[in-house]
Motif scaffolding. Sequence first.
Motif, short mmCIF file in Angstrom:
data_model
loop_
_atom_site.label_atom_id
_atom_site.label_comp_id
_atom_site.label_asym_id
_atom_site.label_seq_id
_atom_site.Cartn_x
_atom_site.Cartn_y
_atom_site.Cartn_z
N ASP A 129 28.47 57.44 33.09
CA ASP A 129 29.34 56.83 34.09
C ASP A 129 28.83 55.47 34.53
O ASP A 129 27.63 55.20 34.52
CB ASP A 129 29.48 57.75 35.30
CG ASP A 129 30.66 57.32 36.17
OD1 ASP A 129 31.79 57.75 35.86
OD2 ASP A 129 30.45 56.54 37.12
N PRO A 161 35.81 55.88 41.62
CA PRO A 161 35.66 55.43 40.24
C PRO A 161 36.12 53.99 40.03
O PRO A 161 35.70 53.35 39.08
CB PRO A 161 36.54 56.40 39.46
CG PRO A 161 37.49 56.96 40.45
CD PRO A 161 36.80 56.93 41.78
N PHE A 211 34.69 55.88 33.08
CA PHE A 211 34.62 55.95 34.54
C PHE A 211 35.79 56.75 35.06
O PHE A 211 36.85 56.79 34.45
CB PHE A 211 34.51 54.57 35.20
CG PHE A 211 35.78 53.76 35.26
CD1 PHE A 211 36.54 53.73 36.40
CD2 PHE A 211 36.17 53.02 34.16
CE1 PHE A 211 37.70 52.98 36.46
CE2 PHE A 211 37.33 52.26 34.21
CZ PHE A 211 38.09 52.24 35.36
#
Length: 448
Positions: free
Chosen positions: A441, A401, A46
């Motif tokens: 991700d 993130p 991430f």
Amino acid sequence: MNKIDILLGLQWGDEGKGKVVDALTPNYDIVARFQGGPNAGHTIEFGGKKFVLHNIPSGVLTPGCVNLIGNGVIIDPHILRGEIEGLAKAGFDLRQTLLIANRAHLILPTHRALDAANEKALGKMKVGTTLKGIGPTYTDKTARKGLRIGDIASADFRERYESLKQHHLRQMTAVDFDLSGLQLDGMSFEAYEKLWFEGVEYLKQFQFVDSEYYINEALDNGKKVLAEGAQGSMLDVDFGSYPFVTSSNVIAAGVCSGLGVAPSRIGKVYGIFKAYCTRVGTGPFPTELFDATGETLRQNGHEFGATTGRPRRCGWLDLPALKYAVMLSGVTDLMMMKSDVMDEFETIKVATAYRYNGVETKQLPFAACTETMEPVYVSLDGWRQKIGNEKTENGTPKGSPTEWEVKRRTENNIPEKLEDYIKFIENYVGVPIKFVSYGPDRTQNILR
Ligand code: IMP
Ligand code: MG
């Protein structure tokens, strides 16, 4: 009474468990590993950063989550230390949030050496292990010779270590193997052994617990617990393609013995699989592709081992094997990973049966390792479009993130042909696919 949820790999490992555990963790207070050891390589990405976890549960990147290494796990103190220090450098201090079971067994440097010795002795028949000492350590556990985390505080630890080491050296002599030429993570045995003892000292600052009491009390007190599996059902020591398997029970049953929880305390069983199959190491893989399609899966999917760097063998989805894994663990919810890897495929095949000894069967035969099983395929149309659209121009996913965010989508956002693929699998296996991942991700998921 709270129940413990489980997340399991249903294929040959590397299904993407790290990513999913990381995604699920905000719903849990405790994440616990129950089997395996540093043979596992759980990748979490991430914010453009990539973390590979081997011994540590994948809840560590979520603030406030407690991470337990359970009694069924085996631990290499040097490897565990490296992992903890790597995470500390990235800003994750585990001193308050990592707990280690007293009953977890230790992987000695000579267990690693024995792993190499055994593989060498097998020659062409080698298992293709990760060479982390997994088989020899579980062997000693069952043979009642092992050393455990709780032993490192005892006054005679060094003596017991020496005695087990001598036993291992005798075993090596029997197969004509010695330590002189051996390299462990690029160093000599002696250098590794020194670091191993430093690792043992290092671990003493962490909290050792009786994980069976810890987990049951946590559940009694209303805590939410997720058990994180390693490897995959097809590598299970009982039900995988023996002897080309790992040395632990990776199916749901392993949670009971690997953490000390009763079967009646098991709640949801999340089963995770890739939209295709991969395998590392030796052993049967009926749907393996040796052609350009296999190579495309490998390249698009970055199918190289997170622990050993080996190229993974790639092939089509194997539905009889998936259904078998669902049966063994009582999977309640399926999660399909890496769908994006096949975005450009015109046709996608799935195995729905095997032809073996002249008959067609949907069951995995006992003799899977010695007989040739020919897959029977069904061909489906590919979806031929990108799934999801929240990438920025430079290719990184949008959104903060550090904030976990699930992109909740309706079924209409899933390409129609992908939806057909999903429904085909659901119909065959009989369990709903609730989660579809389309990129590495944290944010690249569709909930159904
Ligand atoms: P071991 O667990 O190192 O003894 O390896 C036994 C077999 O399991 C080998 O084929 C390994 O490649 C495979 N294996 C072990 N751990 C993993 C994993 O985490 N992902 C994929 N394959 C694994
Ligand atoms: Mg892996």
